[in-house]
Enzyme design. Sequence first.
Site, PDB file in Angstrom:
ATOM      1  N   ASP A  60     -43.812 -23.261  43.166  1.00 53.38           N
ATOM      2  CA  ASP A  60     -44.342 -22.164  42.355  1.00 53.38           C
ATOM      3  C   ASP A  60     -43.288 -21.142  41.945  1.00 53.38           C
ATOM      4  O   ASP A  60     -43.630 -20.102  41.374  1.00 53.38           O
ATOM      5  CB  ASP A  60     -45.452 -21.439  43.132  1.00 53.38           C
ATOM      6  CG  ASP A  60     -46.676 -22.303  43.336  1.00 53.38           C
ATOM      7  OD1 ASP A  60     -47.470 -22.439  42.395  1.00 53.38           O
ATOM      8  OD2 ASP A  60     -46.844 -22.849  44.448  1.00 53.38           O
ATOM      9  N   ARG A  85     -45.073 -19.492  49.556  1.00 58.30           N
ATOM     10  CA  ARG A  85     -44.329 -18.827  48.493  1.00 58.30           C
ATOM     11  C   ARG A  85     -43.420 -17.703  49.001  1.00 58.30           C
ATOM     12  O   ARG A  85     -42.722 -17.076  48.217  1.00 58.30           O
ATOM     13  CB  ARG A  85     -45.305 -18.263  47.455  1.00 58.30           C
ATOM     14  CG  ARG A  85     -46.185 -19.334  46.779  1.00 58.30           C
ATOM     15  CD  ARG A  85     -46.804 -18.821  45.505  1.00 58.30           C
ATOM     16  NE  ARG A  85     -45.763 -18.453  44.562  1.00 58.30           N
ATOM     17  CZ  ARG A  85     -46.002 -17.787  43.426  1.00 58.30           C
ATOM     18  NH1 ARG A  85     -47.238 -17.425  43.119  1.00 58.30           N
ATOM     19  NH2 ARG A  85     -45.004 -17.477  42.615  1.00 58.30           N
ATOM     20  N   HIS A 160     -55.817 -13.937  40.191  1.00 59.95           N
ATOM     21  CA  HIS A 160     -55.181 -12.622  40.230  1.00 59.95           C
ATOM     22  C   HIS A 160     -55.902 -11.647  39.311  1.00 59.95           C
ATOM     23  O   HIS A 160     -56.626 -12.063  38.396  1.00 59.95           O
ATOM     24  CB  HIS A 160     -53.717 -12.722  39.754  1.00 59.95           C
ATOM     25  CG  HIS A 160     -52.792 -13.392  40.708  1.00 59.95           C
ATOM     26  ND1 HIS A 160     -51.877 -14.355  40.320  1.00 59.95           N
ATOM     27  CD2 HIS A 160     -52.604 -13.231  42.046  1.00 59.95           C
ATOM     28  CE1 HIS A 160     -51.179 -14.750  41.366  1.00 59.95           C
ATOM     29  NE2 HIS A 160     -51.591 -14.079  42.422  1.00 59.95           N
ATOM     30  N   CYS A 257     -46.935 -14.263  34.411  1.00 58.76           N
ATOM     31  CA  CYS A 257     -46.383 -14.670  35.709  1.00 58.76           C
ATOM     32  C   CYS A 257     -45.011 -15.320  35.613  1.00 58.76           C
ATOM     33  O   CYS A 257     -44.326 -15.459  36.628  1.00 58.76           O
ATOM     34  CB  CYS A 257     -47.354 -15.581  36.436  1.00 58.76           C
ATOM     35  SG  CYS A 257     -47.787 -17.065  35.548  1.00 58.76           S
TER      36      CYS A 257
END
Length: 271
Positions: A60, A85, A160, A257
């Site tokens: 990610d 992450r 999110h 993102c």
Amino acid sequence: MWIAITRDVSASLAGCQLSFVPRVPIDLDLARQQHAGYVRALESRGCRVLALPAQDDLPDAVFVEDVALVFDEVAVMTRPGAESRRGEGASVAPLLASLRPMRAIEAPGTLDGGDVMRVGRQVYVGRSARSNDEGIEQLRVLLAPLGYRVHAVVTHGCLHLKSAVTIVADDTLLVQPAWVDVAQFAGYRLIEVDPAEEHAANALRIGDGALQDGVLQDGVIHPLCFPRTRERLEQAGIDVTTVDVSELQKAEGATTCCSLVLRDLAHPHGD
């Protein structure tokens, strides 16, 4: 002037974390081509892009927004809610430290950058599966002396806060009302996504409505696959640059993102 920090696509992207979308095959070569197009879009909007190399062992890592928050006064390293992450920030921190004073969210707090939306001196933070109350409270304490007010916002049905709402102009938010209570944003002009485009609320704003050399350097980058919502944005006077990010969307990504956008304080006028 603006700086955009990006990271190249990991070879392991197909092993990404997923929460609200099904896992389907990802075309890695196409994802990299689309990411390159995204970088070109950032440059077309006046950003100086600082590209970090891929971290192939961290699927990610291309979603660099989640590991840090950047304000004019300070940068804050987050502590992502997904344990897998938490190694992504180590290579971002030195670059940010050359640009801003540094702070950090500490355990047991968790905070993803995708849950944080700044509107002027108001900072809205999603209370989600990735960002907890302790992380939100730590951010409140860090930012209060700088004149920012932090508001916790409950989200539902999405990863999110920025999946549900993003800023597209000084007084205007793009919202998906199915995923967030829009009453929390009373006082702003709200543009709702087209009902047929469920994931269309994520737009990346570049600029702050200011004139530079007589030209308004302000607008958004928005996914190509949401033409009806794009039309709503344009009808509201928002300048839209579209990008095809279909493969990154399979990894539950979008336009905000894939970059950390910050004001270039050393060269505010592009000197």
